[in-house]
Design an enzyme around this catalytic site. Structure first.
Site, PDB file in Angstrom:
ATOM      1  N   ASP A 170      11.850 -74.520  56.176  1.00 54.62           N
ATOM      2  CA  ASP A 170      12.224 -73.540  57.199  1.00 54.62           C
ATOM      3  C   ASP A 170      11.721 -72.156  56.804  1.00 54.62           C
ATOM      4  OD1 ASP A 170      14.063 -73.378  59.717  1.00 54.62           O
ATOM      5  OD2 ASP A 170      14.570 -71.613  58.544  1.00 54.62           O
ATOM      6  N   GLU A 208      11.004 -72.893  63.971  1.00 53.57           N
ATOM      7  CA  GLU A 208      10.323 -72.469  62.745  1.00 53.57           C
ATOM      8  C   GLU A 208      10.530 -73.463  61.607  1.00 53.57           C
ATOM      9  OE1 GLU A 208      14.306 -70.162  62.714  1.00 53.57           O
ATOM     10  OE2 GLU A 208      12.894 -70.967  64.175  1.00 53.57           O
TER      11      GLU A 208
END
Length: 306
Positions: free
Chosen positions: A179, A222
């Site tokens: 992430d 993301e």
């Protein structure tokens, strides 16, 4: 007054022809292709025109298949006059054409080929229009348009197959969940165009720093995921830390300003059948990712199975 009653009307001189067009007459030349119809590269097309094509696990092959049931140089396709010849290169598990094991075979349009024990291909002749259509179908179904990585659907499909194979054969299988740190801040500070640039750049870093047999995908937003086949927890930690440091050292330039990017990584490894399902494996990697972010970000968390 009807149009036909007006002598000053302009006569419609449109001519409609009934000439028949032969749909078999094409402006482009038909070319030979090998289309993968099973395995994680389903839909991938390989042009065979004007070259000898070797098929196998070795990186020197023109068609590289990362499958343990495929020999290093398993088979080859060569031109012999006007024929395309498929030939076994002394492989362990052989080649099969339309269900028959053969050493050599002159390929015909539509032949179904088995390489090893589970990778099927179809041989066919296609023109440029058909080829583009097939490639577009493959990309639309499997590729994330922004990052050019595989998408979540492809990742889950592949992970399911690899998980079953690894459990059956007692091989390790690692999953990295990645992430981007403070991605919302990047969007708020530099704008969403810069955010997209960051996502694309990280996608390129993953492609650059991972081996061909590793499967990298955009998991959503993301978040990214990487399947590490036949990689144990120690090896996975080494790969993850190398990747994390590589991303940290890069600077992404946007309108004359550098954007610093770091990532947090969680890793779960299937070893000794310690996970029952792929959902368990994904959840554990995601839990470790969350822990990495809670502990300050820009770090990797992995905990070995007891």
């Amino acid at each position: 007054m009807s149009r036909g009653d007006d002598k000053n009307d302009v006569i419609d001189r449109t001519i409609i022809t009934t000439e028949k067009v032969d749909i078999n007459e094409r402006s482009s030349t038909l070319e030979p292709y090998l289309i993968q119809i099973s395995g994680r590269e389903t839909g991938q097309m390989h042009n065979l025109s004007g070259r000898t094509v070797k098929i196998g696990r070795d990186a020197t092959c023109q068609i590289v298949l990362d499958d343990p049931h495929v020999s290093r140089v398993h088979a080859e396709i060569i031109h012999r006059g006007k024929e395309m010849i498929l030939r076994d290169c002394g492989s362990t598990n052989g080649i099969f054409v339309n269900g028959r094991r053969l050493v050599e075979h002159a390929l015909s349009n539509g032949d179904k080929i088995l390489i090893g024990t589970r990778l099927y291909f179809k041989f066919c002749y296609q023109d440029a229009v058909e080829q583009n259509y097939q490639q577009n179908l493959f990309r639309a179904a499997n590729i994330d348009s922004l990052t050019q990585l595989y998408n979540k659907k492809y990742l889950i499909d592949t992970l399911s197959k690899e998980f079953s194979f690894s459990k059956r054969n007692g091989q390790a299988l690692s999953l990295m969940m990645i992430d981007l740190d403070h991605f919302k801040k990047i969007n708020d500070t530099f704008g969403h165009i810069a955010g997209d640039l960051v996502l694309k750049s990280v996608g390129q870093y993953l492609i650059k720093h991972l081996r061909l047999e590793n499967i990298a995908a955009r998991y959503g937003g993301e978040e990214f995921a990487v399947i590490l086949r036949n990689v144990n927890s120690d090896q996975a930690l080494f790969i993850a830390e190398r990747l994390r440091k590589a991303i940290e050292s890069e600077k992404i330039s946007y309108r004359g300003k550098d954007i610093e990017v770091t990532v947090s990584i969680g890793i779960a490894t299937l070893e000794n059948k310690n996970f029952e399902t792929i959902e368990d494996l994904i959840q554990r990697a995601d839990d470790y990712l969350y822990e990495a972010k809670e502990k300050g970000r820009n770090r990797t968390i992995l905990k070995k199975a007891a």
